[in-house]
Design an enzyme around this catalytic site. Sequence first.
Site, PDB file in Angstrom:
ATOM      1  N   GLU A   1       0.791  -1.264  -0.061  1.00 32.46           N
ATOM      2  CA  GLU A   1      -0.166  -0.150  -0.076  1.00 32.46           C
ATOM      3  C   GLU A   1       0.826   1.245   0.118  1.00 32.46           C
ATOM      4  OE1 GLU A   1      -3.033  -0.332   3.160  1.00 32.46           O
ATOM      5  OE2 GLU A   1      -3.939  -2.118   2.237  1.00 32.46           O
TER       6      GLU A   1
ATOM      7  N   GLU B   1      -4.030  -9.149   0.583  1.00 33.74           N
ATOM      8  CA  GLU B   1      -4.447  -8.964   2.080  1.00 33.74           C
ATOM      9  C   GLU B   1      -5.691  -8.906   2.017  1.00 33.74           C
ATOM     10  OE1 GLU B   1      -2.117  -5.784   4.150  1.00 33.74           O
ATOM     11  OE2 GLU B   1      -3.786  -5.313   5.165  1.00 33.74           O
TER      12      GLU B   1
HETATM   13  C1  GAL Z   1      -3.839  -2.374   5.533  1.00 32.71           C
HETATM   14  C2  GAL Z   1      -2.414  -2.415   5.687  1.00 32.71           C
HETATM   15  C3  GAL Z   1      -1.942  -3.447   6.959  1.00 32.71           C
HETATM   16  C4  GAL Z   1      -2.691  -3.086   8.223  1.00 32.71           C
HETATM   17  C5  GAL Z   1      -4.464  -3.353   7.834  1.00 32.71           C
HETATM   18  C6  GAL Z   1      -5.227  -3.216   9.006  1.00 32.71           C
HETATM   19  O1  GAL Z   1      -4.538  -1.727   4.746  1.00 32.71           O
HETATM   20  O2  GAL Z   1      -1.929  -3.088   4.571  1.00 32.71           O
HETATM   21  O3  GAL Z   1      -0.649  -2.818   7.386  1.00 32.71           O
HETATM   22  O4  GAL Z   1      -2.804  -1.697   8.530  1.00 32.71           O
HETATM   23  O5  GAL Z   1      -4.671  -2.488   6.869  1.00 32.71           O
HETATM   24  O6  GAL Z   1      -6.573  -3.280   8.529  1.00 32.71           O
END
Ligand code: GAL
Length: 833
Positions: free
Chosen positions: A420, A528
């Site tokens: 991100e 993710e």
């Molecule tokens: C994502 C990010 C992670 C964590 C997660 C929490 O966007 O890549 O590092 O912050 O959100 O929901």
Amino acid sequence: MKKTNLLLIILAVYTLSISGKEIHDVQSFNQNWKFTLADSTLHASAAVYNDNSWRTLNLPHDWSIESDFGKNFPASPGGGALPGGIGWYRKSFVVDKADKGKRVFIDFDGVYRNSEVWINGTSVGKRPYGYISFRYDLTPYIKFGENNLIAVKADNSKQPNSRWYSGSGIFRNVWLTILNPTHVDHWGTYITTPEINSDSAIVAIQTAIKNDDNKLRTIRVEQLLYDTRGILVGKSEGSFYVNSGTSHQYLQRIVVKKPVLWNIESPYLYKLVTRTHTLARLTDEYVTMVGIRSFKFDVNKGFILNGKQVKINGVCDHHDLGALGSAVNKRAIERQLEILKEMGCNGIRCSHNPPAPELLDLCDKMGFIVMDEAFDMWLKKKVTFDYSLDFPEWHERDLTDMILRDRNHPSIFIWSIGNEVGEQWGEGKTEDMDLQKANIQLNNKKVIETSDMELGKIGKYALLTKELVDITKSVDPTRPVSAACNGTGENNPLFQSGALDLIGFNYHEGEYAGITKRYPTKPFFVSESISALQTRGYYVMPSDSVSICPDQWDKPYSNPSQQCSAYDNCRAPWGSTHEATWKLVKKYDHIAGQFIWTGFDYLGEPTPYWWPSRSSFFGIIDLAGFPKDVYYMYQSEWTTKDVLYIFPHWNWKDGQKVDVWAYYNNADEVELYLNGQSLGKRSKTGDDLHVMWRVPFHAGTLKAVSRKKGKEVLTKEIKTAGEPVSIRLKADRPVIDADGKDLSFVTVEILDKEGNTSPLADQLVKFTVEGEGNIVGNDNGNQNDHVSLKKPERHLFYGKCLAIVQSTNKSGNIVLKAEIQGLPAQNIIITSK
Ligand code: GAL
């Protein structure tokens, strides 16, 4: 010099090199360091300095975890609400006189962060990135046979510099490596398997040989490949010249007949021994573990391993080890992987930085599909003092070093160049950044020396993406490169670069179905997902109504409970419930798999809360390593073993309506009984992943029976717990190694007179230990507990807490005692040998 004299010298050197020590001599350099936490600059880098008053300790060490949690530490609750600061480490050591003429290196697996290292008062280098491994050549400064002094400064004072808990100090292992002048260079082998079929496989070996002798050398390189029984299955040999002071790459091949392939069910590892010889003398012997496997990512079929489609059922994890902080411990990592494997998990994303090498060794050995990730930010910063400040000067070196270090791990299948990163939004959204300065530095670097025309064509962030992919591919062209993007649109410069091999999305599950239409040539995986929020043991009903906390990502959220419901009914606004995303990933063949945010809770990022919370709610497993209920949903889906799991506990108010969920598999129905009375049968229909009953609570026994074609598969019972009468201690391993490192994880619960555990118990447990062990951490999974995780006492939290016991170097019994007011004390004996 006469010929005979020369021969005698050669013989003498040869004899020394085989006198007991390994020829590739890698010694643990963890013992007996002096440490102080000093905010003011000291002259501690000098060779002569009085460090008598400093604390003596062994590495790996994380000073932040030793503190109580506090609201006002500059890392903020986002960084774990623990202190940073400047730490100094010093160690005095002697290198044998007999080693004169050899090369002496120091290898750091990672120092958080901004480290500088001095040998005998001379600085040998700095490394800003806390997660990178690095080596210094100490040879010119070593006084052989005398005292030498290493000093290390770790500066983690500028905070916040991380969006999660980083830990501070020399938090990974340190090694002293002593080698003959001609040797295999640092991270000097590169093993690939360009051709594999059932009859044979080619193992290609590229070796970098370093000649630190003062003359050109003819070096004979032998490659010996052994199977797991130690039987030689192939070898190769050749000689070549290496000029003095240079490193030379040499290519060899071994054909392996009837290769045993590495896969996640049986991760077979061959052992490659690389031997170098000069003048008939063995000068180095270097070991690389080798996994033979073929794989590809396919636009329609996802991930194919050894010709078979495999769904990546993975999790993202940060590097902290709960109560141990970020100080690496191999057994603690292994335990995490065992818990995940038991759930059916087969993938790990090292979010969002290079991991400890031990994690990768274990993934090779245990069979995980790893996505190894370099950065959480590039030029655009996420928090005030983060790595974006170092990125312009260091990214090329750090990325190269990560790939060089890790490219022989068969478990790694994807390189990720970032998570991100702000650059995915293009020129916009540049709030709070020293962009201008960073860009000037970046543009001064060779890789970005591009004509304006080119810049105009694809944009500088697309170009930067290309640069990072090129760096990665120049070190390892055999694996796909991706990035975890939450900017999913075609205007994302990372996608526009065309350089990424795989499209990786974070969240945005609504876009999975149609993704191949948008990116028809690029395989897709979910880098993710989910970000559901749960406190182990806490339930909010009705369970079929989902709370989105907060309702919008940029809004604040509060709830006096400071907890999140452990039914799968609470999530972050950008995420989903566990069930929602798994249904999609399961349904579509073109999705190679997912990495769930997260496997374990971690320190920091207590979304949706802030202080008094200090650790995350995202884990499928809590910070202490106790599974939350949804763990069993995955187990019922990802494993083939019979699963029947019912929850919540059975201690409620009389008459209260309680939602009872069951996760099950290998059966076509589940029947629930309360005190012998059937509450009906339920079956999953469509893509259901659980069944539910709404039951008025009456104390007693809740029993579930799963059946297939009318035949009982499994039975599960939960009983209402009465008054506590005793403490139960259970060790994950009652026998551990007496090596000063091994750990036993002891779970504490309290029982009523019938042996039922109390699900709501919250009493204070005080621990003491006698014998050959120490208590090195305690936890209960409570995100709001502020007592240092090193303090030997802990409240039970929803019925459980954990004590972590470590062996000393001596064998013997370790007696751990737990005391709770009003109950008889309880001991457990762990044998250390
Ligand atoms: C994502 C990010 C992670 C964590 C997660 C929490 O966007 O890549 O590092 O912050 O959100 O929901």
